[in-house]
Scaffold this motif. Structure first.
Motif, PDB file in Angstrom:
ATOM      1  N   GLU A 124       0.848  -1.191   0.000  1.00  0.00           N
ATOM      2  CA  GLU A 124       0.000   0.000   0.000  1.00  0.00           C
ATOM      3  C   GLU A 124       0.883   1.240   0.000  1.00  0.00           C
ATOM      4  OE1 GLU A 124      -3.144   2.651   2.592  1.00  0.00           O
ATOM      5  OE2 GLU A 124      -3.047   0.498   3.020  1.00  0.00           O
ATOM      6  N   LEU A 125       0.731   2.069  -1.013  1.00  0.00           N
ATOM      7  CA  LEU A 125       1.451   3.334  -1.091  1.00  0.00           C
ATOM      8  C   LEU A 125       0.579   4.403  -0.452  1.00  0.00           C
ATOM      9  CD1 LEU A 125       2.826   1.486  -3.248  1.00  0.00           C
ATOM     10  CD2 LEU A 125       3.365   3.583  -4.496  1.00  0.00           C
ATOM     11  N   ILE A 157      -1.661  -1.439  -3.931  1.00  0.00           N
ATOM     12  CA  ILE A 157      -2.938  -0.836  -3.582  1.00  0.00           C
ATOM     13  C   ILE A 157      -2.702   0.614  -3.176  1.00  0.00           C
ATOM     14  CG2 ILE A 157      -4.104  -2.976  -2.929  1.00  0.00           C
ATOM     15  CD1 ILE A 157      -3.487  -2.401  -0.021  1.00  0.00           C
ATOM     16  N   ALA A 158      -3.724   1.451  -3.362  1.00  0.00           N
ATOM     17  CA  ALA A 158      -3.590   2.871  -3.014  1.00  0.00           C
ATOM     18  C   ALA A 158      -4.968   3.496  -2.840  1.00  0.00           C
ATOM     19  CB  ALA A 158      -2.810   3.624  -4.086  1.00  0.00           C
ATOM     20  N   GLY A 164      -2.535   5.427  -7.828  1.00  0.00           N
ATOM     21  CA  GLY A 164      -2.936   4.204  -8.515  1.00  0.00           C
ATOM     22  C   GLY A 164      -2.703   4.257 -10.006  1.00  0.00           C
ATOM     23  N   THR A 165      -3.118   5.340 -10.652  1.00  0.00           N
ATOM     24  CA  THR A 165      -2.947   5.434 -12.099  1.00  0.00           C
ATOM     25  C   THR A 165      -1.476   5.609 -12.483  1.00  0.00           C
ATOM     26  OG1 THR A 165      -3.522   7.800 -11.970  1.00  0.00           O
ATOM     27  CG2 THR A 165      -5.276   6.260 -12.565  1.00  0.00           C
ATOM     28  N   GLU A 166      -0.688   6.196 -11.599  1.00  0.00           N
ATOM     29  CA  GLU A 166       0.748   6.283 -11.856  1.00  0.00           C
ATOM     30  C   GLU A 166       1.383   4.897 -11.783  1.00  0.00           C
ATOM     31  OE1 GLU A 166       4.372   8.493 -12.668  1.00  0.00           O
ATOM     32  OE2 GLU A 166       2.232   8.720 -13.059  1.00  0.00           O
ATOM     33  N   VAL A 176      -2.923  -3.905  -9.664  1.00  0.00           N
ATOM     34  CA  VAL A 176      -3.103  -2.640  -8.956  1.00  0.00           C
ATOM     35  C   VAL A 176      -4.573  -2.498  -8.589  1.00  0.00           C
ATOM     36  CG1 VAL A 176      -2.793  -0.141  -8.996  1.00  0.00           C
ATOM     37  CG2 VAL A 176      -1.239  -1.605 -10.324  1.00  0.00           C
ATOM     38  N   ALA A 177      -4.868  -2.352  -7.304  1.00  0.00           N
ATOM     39  CA  ALA A 177      -6.255  -2.213  -6.841  1.00  0.00           C
ATOM     40  C   ALA A 177      -6.434  -0.880  -6.119  1.00  0.00           C
ATOM     41  CB  ALA A 177      -6.632  -3.375  -5.924  1.00  0.00           C
ATOM     42  N   TYR A 178      -7.666  -0.398  -6.169  1.00  0.00           N
ATOM     43  CA  TYR A 178      -8.021   0.923  -5.624  1.00  0.00           C
ATOM     44  C   TYR A 178      -8.767   0.743  -4.305  1.00  0.00           C
ATOM     45  CZ  TYR A 178     -10.209   5.608  -5.643  1.00  0.00           C
ATOM     46  OH  TYR A 178     -10.626   6.876  -5.332  1.00  0.00           O
ATOM     47  N   LEU A 179      -8.428   1.581  -3.323  1.00  0.00           N
ATOM     48  CA  LEU A 179      -8.906   1.407  -1.959  1.00  0.00           C
ATOM     49  C   LEU A 179     -10.049   2.326  -1.544  1.00  0.00           C
ATOM     50  CD1 LEU A 179      -5.413   1.202  -0.206  1.00  0.00           C
ATOM     51  CD2 LEU A 179      -7.115  -0.624  -0.157  1.00  0.00           C
ATOM     52  N   ASN A 180     -10.248   3.422  -2.203  1.00  0.00           N
ATOM     53  CA  ASN A 180     -11.033   4.506  -1.623  1.00  0.00           C
ATOM     54  C   ASN A 180     -12.539   4.261  -1.591  1.00  0.00           C
ATOM     55  OD1 ASN A 180     -10.595   7.021  -0.284  1.00  0.00           O
ATOM     56  ND2 ASN A 180     -11.597   8.057  -1.997  1.00  0.00           N
ATOM     57  N   GLY A 181     -13.032   3.336  -2.402  1.00  0.00           N
ATOM     58  CA  GLY A 181     -14.429   2.962  -2.321  1.00  0.00           C
ATOM     59  C   GLY A 181     -15.407   3.881  -3.016  1.00  0.00           C
TER      60      GLY A 181
END
Length: 257
Positions: A124-125, A157-158, A164-166, A176-181
């Motif tokens: 996780e970054l 993950i970020a 994430g897109t970077e 690469v998965a996205y965390l923000n929901g």
């Protein structure tokens, strides 16, 4: 004729049951397995304990120090109050964790994790204070993973879509998965993500996103799930990964399936 129809129906049912049985939910230790003796969140011991427990993966959190180096810690401050983004690497990595270890560098964490293959490291970054630092963090993490030849053993993950897109741009073959929901599976697919990684309350409220994500070829992870009833809910709903502070409990539940 009836015999042929019966056999066809039986084969169809067997195939359906086999397809259902093929789905596997994997256990991810949140910040390693730290709820055990001698361990601490994001410590090298927690990483080792996650492996010993039999986890598919172990999650960790990465920050950029004031002098542009990479360390593993969850909060923006160390336990003794150092603001990581404004403090030099040497000072941060002398700061103590709850088990007496010091804050590890990402390099030390990757070196330790490489010995534990095939366990996956879920990186996780953490969102940095400026867009420039976000971009620098993504670049330096990807470069270090590549330098250590660990691309196949890490996933990213970020919370930050910029980060994430970077990551997607820098490592197009990576998971690469996205965390923000706050994005639908379709939106994530369009952006190039390979999965969603949402809080359990978000996915319970939008349970249809699990099937939608799978139909789009995205993976589904849910965090941070600790209660037995919630773990069972996401096992039953076929989450691909469950991130938990209770990996021993989750692993025991998965054995019973």
């Amino acid at each position: 004729m009836k015999t042929k129809l019966f056999m066809a129906a039986a084969l169809l049912l067997a195939g359906s049951q086999s397809a259902c049985a093929q789905h596997t939910t994997h256990a991810v230790a949140h910040r390693g397995y730290w709820k055990c003796e001698g361990s601490a969140e994001n410590s090298l011991t927690a990483l080792q304990k996650a492996h010993e427990a039999g986890c598919w993966g172990s999650e960790l959190d990465i920050w950029l120090t004031g002098d542009g180096k990479l360390v593993v810690n969850h909060d923006p401050h160390t336990l003794d109050g150092l603001e990581i983004e404004k403090t030099d690497f040497d000072k941060v990595t002398r700061s103590k964790l709850k088990n007496g270890e010091t804050v590890p560098s990402l390099e030390a964490y990757l070196d330790a994790g490489k010995k534990l293959a095939p366990m996956i490291l879920v990186l996780e970054l953490k969102t940095q204070s400026t867009p420039e630092r976000n971009a620098e963090l993504a670049r330096k993490v990807v470069d270090m993973v590549k330098a250590k030849d660990m691309e196949a053993q890490v996933e990213y993950i970020a919370f930050s879509n910029q980060v994430g897109t970077e990551l997607i741009r820098l490592a197009p073959e990576a998971q690469v998965a996205y965390l923000n929901g706050d994005k639908t599976p379709a939106e994530l697919k369009e952006l190039g993500y390979t999965g969603l990684d949402y809080a359990h309350k978000v996915l319970k409220k939008n349970s249809h996103w699990i099937d939608e994500a799978h139909k789009l070829g995205l993976t589904v992870n849910v965090w941070t799930v600790n209660k037995a009833e919630d773990l069972q809910y996401f096992i039953d709903h076929k989450a691909d990964y469950i991130t938990t502070n209770e990996p021993a409990l989750l692993l025991e539940m998965l054995k019973k399936r």
